[in-house]
Design a protein around this motif. Structure first.
Motif, PDB file in Angstrom:
ATOM      1  N   GLU A   1       0.863  -1.180   0.000  1.00 36.09           N
ATOM      2  CA  GLU A   1       0.000   0.000   0.000  1.00 36.09           C
ATOM      3  C   GLU A   1       0.901   1.232   0.000  1.00 36.09           C
ATOM      4  OE1 GLU A   1      -3.280   0.273  -0.249  1.00 36.09           O
ATOM      5  OE2 GLU A   1      -3.413  -1.904  -0.454  1.00 36.09           O
ATOM      6  N   PRO A   2       0.533   2.282  -0.732  1.00 32.50           N
ATOM      7  CA  PRO A   2       1.387   3.478  -0.697  1.00 32.50           C
ATOM      8  C   PRO A   2       1.345   4.109   0.685  1.00 32.50           C
ATOM      9  CG  PRO A   2      -0.671   3.959  -1.836  1.00 32.50           C
ATOM     10  CD  PRO A   2      -0.666   2.486  -1.564  1.00 32.50           C
ATOM     11  N   ASN A   3       2.508   4.358   1.253  1.00 35.34           N
ATOM     12  CA  ASN A   3       2.591   5.033   2.541  1.00 35.34           C
ATOM     13  C   ASN A   3       2.676   6.531   2.287  1.00 35.34           C
ATOM     14  OD1 ASN A   3       3.230   2.866   4.832  1.00 35.34           O
ATOM     15  ND2 ASN A   3       4.145   2.200   2.905  1.00 35.34           N
ATOM     16  N   VAL A   4       1.875   7.283   2.991  1.00 37.52           N
ATOM     17  CA  VAL A   4       1.828   8.729   2.786  1.00 37.52           C
ATOM     18  C   VAL A   4       2.355   9.437   4.027  1.00 37.52           C
ATOM     19  CG1 VAL A   4       0.367  10.713   2.253  1.00 37.52           C
ATOM     20  CG2 VAL A   4      -0.187   8.466   1.295  1.00 37.52           C
ATOM     21  N   GLY A   5       3.299  10.329   3.830  1.00 34.31           N
ATOM     22  CA  GLY A   5       3.836  11.128   4.930  1.00 34.31           C
ATOM     23  C   GLY A   5       3.703  12.605   4.630  1.00 34.31           C
ATOM     24  N   THR A   6       3.280  13.376   5.624  1.00 36.56           N
ATOM     25  CA  THR A   6       3.232  14.830   5.478  1.00 36.56           C
ATOM     26  C   THR A   6       4.545  15.388   5.998  1.00 36.56           C
ATOM     27  OG1 THR A   6       0.837  14.823   5.764  1.00 36.56           O
ATOM     28  CG2 THR A   6       1.956  16.930   6.057  1.00 36.56           C
ATOM     29  N   ILE A   7       5.280  16.024   5.116  1.00 35.19           N
ATOM     30  CA  ILE A   7       6.658  16.422   5.405  1.00 35.19           C
ATOM     31  C   ILE A   7       6.762  17.941   5.556  1.00 35.19           C
ATOM     32  CG2 ILE A   7       9.050  16.158   4.671  1.00 35.19           C
ATOM     33  CD1 ILE A   7       7.485  13.495   4.845  1.00 35.19           C
ATOM     34  N   THR A   8       7.393  18.372   6.632  1.00 37.79           N
ATOM     35  CA  THR A   8       7.638  19.801   6.837  1.00 37.79           C
ATOM     36  C   THR A   8       8.744  20.276   5.901  1.00 37.79           C
ATOM     37  OG1 THR A   8       7.018  19.663   9.169  1.00 37.79           O
ATOM     38  CG2 THR A   8       8.374  21.539   8.523  1.00 37.79           C
ATOM     39  N   VAL A   9       8.516  21.400   5.230  1.00 41.25           N
ATOM     40  CA  VAL A   9       9.523  21.971   4.328  1.00 41.25           C
ATOM     41  C   VAL A   9      10.468  22.864   5.139  1.00 41.25           C
ATOM     42  CG1 VAL A   9       9.917  23.413   2.294  1.00 41.25           C
ATOM     43  CG2 VAL A   9       7.892  21.931   2.400  1.00 41.25           C
ATOM     44  N   PRO A  10      11.771  22.526   5.207  1.00 41.10           N
ATOM     45  CA  PRO A  10      12.709  23.351   5.972  1.00 41.10           C
ATOM     46  C   PRO A  10      12.796  24.762   5.374  1.00 41.10           C
ATOM     47  CG  PRO A  10      13.723  21.271   5.251  1.00 41.10           C
ATOM     48  CD  PRO A  10      12.447  21.408   4.517  1.00 41.10           C
ATOM     49  N   ASP A  11      12.691  25.783   6.203  1.00 44.54           N
ATOM     50  CA  ASP A  11      12.757  27.167   5.708  1.00 44.54           C
ATOM     51  C   ASP A  11      13.345  28.055   6.803  1.00 44.54           C
ATOM     52  OD1 ASP A  11      12.311  29.736   4.627  1.00 44.54           O
ATOM     53  OD2 ASP A  11      10.521  29.059   3.570  1.00 44.54           O
ATOM     54  N   GLU A  12      14.589  28.479   6.575  1.00 44.34           N
ATOM     55  CA  GLU A  12      15.293  29.302   7.568  1.00 44.34           C
ATOM     56  C   GLU A  12      14.578  30.639   7.800  1.00 44.34           C
ATOM     57  OE1 GLU A  12      16.602  28.070   4.795  1.00 44.34           O
ATOM     58  OE2 GLU A  12      17.990  26.507   5.494  1.00 44.34           O
ATOM     59  N   ARG A  13      13.840  31.116   6.790  1.00 41.75           N
ATOM     60  CA  ARG A  13      13.143  32.402   6.902  1.00 41.75           C
ATOM     61  C   ARG A  13      12.066  32.362   7.986  1.00 41.75           C
ATOM     62  NH1 ARG A  13      11.561  32.825   0.642  1.00 41.75           N
ATOM     63  NH2 ARG A  13      10.751  30.798   1.277  1.00 41.75           N
ATOM     64  N   LEU A  14      11.426  31.213   8.131  1.00 39.41           N
ATOM     65  CA  LEU A  14      10.390  31.052   9.153  1.00 39.41           C
ATOM     66  C   LEU A  14      10.996  31.182  10.554  1.00 39.41           C
ATOM     67  CD1 LEU A  14       7.297  30.396   9.234  1.00 39.41           C
ATOM     68  CD2 LEU A  14       7.942  28.013   9.606  1.00 39.41           C
ATOM     69  N   THR A  15      12.170  30.599  10.722  1.00 41.75           N
ATOM     70  CA  THR A  15      12.880  30.692  12.014  1.00 41.75           C
ATOM     71  C   THR A  15      13.247  32.134  12.323  1.00 41.75           C
ATOM     72  OG1 THR A  15      13.816  28.496  11.546  1.00 41.75           O
ATOM     73  CG2 THR A  15      14.828  29.763  13.326  1.00 41.75           C
ATOM     74  N   LYS A  16      13.706  32.883  11.308  1.00 38.24           N
ATOM     75  CA  LYS A  16      14.073  34.295  11.497  1.00 38.24           C
ATOM     76  C   LYS A  16      12.847  35.127  11.890  1.00 38.24           C
ATOM     77  CE  LYS A  16      18.511  34.458  10.344  1.00 38.24           C
ATOM     78  NZ  LYS A  16      19.539  34.952  11.295  1.00 38.24           N
ATOM     79  N   LEU A  17      11.715  34.884  11.212  1.00 36.03           N
ATOM     80  CA  LEU A  17      10.491  35.621  11.535  1.00 36.03           C
ATOM     81  C   LEU A  17      10.018  35.295  12.948  1.00 36.03           C
ATOM     82  CD1 LEU A  17       8.526  35.332   8.156  1.00 36.03           C
ATOM     83  CD2 LEU A  17       9.445  37.426   9.159  1.00 36.03           C
TER      84      LEU A  17
END
Length: 365
Positions: free
Chosen positions: A38-54
């Motif tokens: 069965e296809p396994n589905v994962g929701t993956i967080t997109v790394p973004d340094e800008r979010l950390t700065k904000l």
């Protein structure tokens, strides 16, 4: 915006190991064909340094990153287009994804069985390419049969569609994927409704041994030369090494591990960022005391369409967008300081957001 990348590859090339590194979901990673049924589905967080700065600047109550879905799709063998192995299931699942991550085995290891008995990433690639091309050919031929009579009766629009299908058919018969053919805008629209598998954007992952994660190996060079004529991305990483990195809880331990390998960031982080680009996506931010949040939009969307990603009412009743360039936000530190500097831009319905814009929307429904 629920967009999906599908991970494909022959059995035992490292697909499920890679998927496990990307996702908290644990796909059964067994050393035999078809362990991923069965296809396994994962929701993956997109790394973004800008979010950390904000987050550092705004100090909100919560931070919400943007995500994409990664699907680990069942292993494929020769004859899949006829239903061999798990072929029918594979082909139905791959139609549903927006882009393809194709894992190629580029390492030697006698302990990991190769489905064909020898390591040959180009042969592996060609097996899957051919199966997908044959399935697309089947789709095209069915549609040609359905439209032929209309096209030959003098219907000009039907003739244009028919000619496009014929062009694509000839391209597929030569062993080429649809993504490698040059088409105009109207021809692309004719094909979109067919959901052709080989028209989807693709990224090739060269799965290598530990010693090759930084500079690659001979297998990688062969792959790079082979895909030079394709409209495709490639990335070198070691799935087994990524699994080891994922097991490390402490940030400093991970950093030391990466330093020893001569890497600045894990390969999976690069993969996620490239997958985001592969899907033709970009990010804008909303920033306030309650939350700082990243939002996913397709490149080229207008401000009302971008607002609609938050809520459909924002798009329906769009009045204007208040836009701050990300670098300006970084420079001045607060929204009020940006306003005082005259850097807050008021944009209307025709504005196309830039990647990294910080935006507020005014609307009335």
């Amino acid at each position: 915006m629920a967009l999906k990348c599908g991970i494909v590859g022959l059995p035992n090339v490292g697909k499920s190991t890679l998927f496990n590194c990307l996702s908290n979901a644990k796909a059964q990673s067994a050393n035999f064909p078809f362990c991923t049924i069965e296809p396994n589905v994962g929701t993956i967080t997109v790394p973004d340094e800008r979010l950390t700065k904000l987050e550092e600047l705004v100090n909100p109550q919560k931070v919400i990153p943007t995500t994409i879905e990664i699907v680990d799709i069942a292993g494929l063998v020769k004859g899949a287009h006829k239903g061999e192995g798990l072929g029918n299931q594979f082909l139905a699942n791959i139609r549903e994804v927006d882009a393809i991550i194709h894992v190629l085995r580029c390492f030697d290891d006698d302990n990991v069985v190769h489905v064909d008995g020898k390591v040959d990433p180009i042969s592996d690639k060609e097996i899957i390419d051919m199966e997908l091309q044959l399935k697309d050919l089947e789709t095209i031929e069915k549609r040609l049969g359905a439209i032929e009579r209309k096209a030959k009766s003098g219907d000009k629009d039907a003739k244009k569609v028919y000619d496009t299908y014929e062009l694509v058919k000839e391209h597929l018969l030569k062993g080429h994927s649809v993504r490698s053919i040059e088409l105009d805008k109207s021809q692309i629209e004719y094909l979109n409704e067919l959901q052709l598998i080989t028209a989807k954007p693709v990224m090739y992952i060269c799965n290598v041994e530990e010693s090759a994660v930084k500079n690659g190996n001979n297998y990688v060079e062969v792959v790079k030369n082979n895909i030079a004529s394709e409209d495709a991305e490639h990335l070198v990483l070691g799935a087994a090494i990524e699994a080891d990195i994922a097991e490390l809880e402490d940030y400093e331990e991970r950093k030391l591990f990466l330093d020893d390998l001569g890497l600045e960031e894990p390969g999976v982080s690069k993969l996620i960022k490239k997958a985001y680009q592969l899907l033709n996506l970009q990010t804008y931010f909303t920033a306030g005391e309650k939350e700082v949040r990243a939002w996913t939009i397709r490149k080229g969307m207008t401000a009302p369409e971008a607002a609609g990603v938050i809520h459909s009412d924002f798009e329906k009743g769009f009045i204007r967008a208040e836009v701050i360039n990300y670098m300006d936000y970084l420079k001045y530190g607060t929204e009020s300081a940006v306003k005082d500097a005259g850097k807050l831009m008021i944009q209307g319905k025709d504005y196309v957001p830039e990647d990294g814009d910080v935006m507020h929307f005014r609307f009335n429904v």
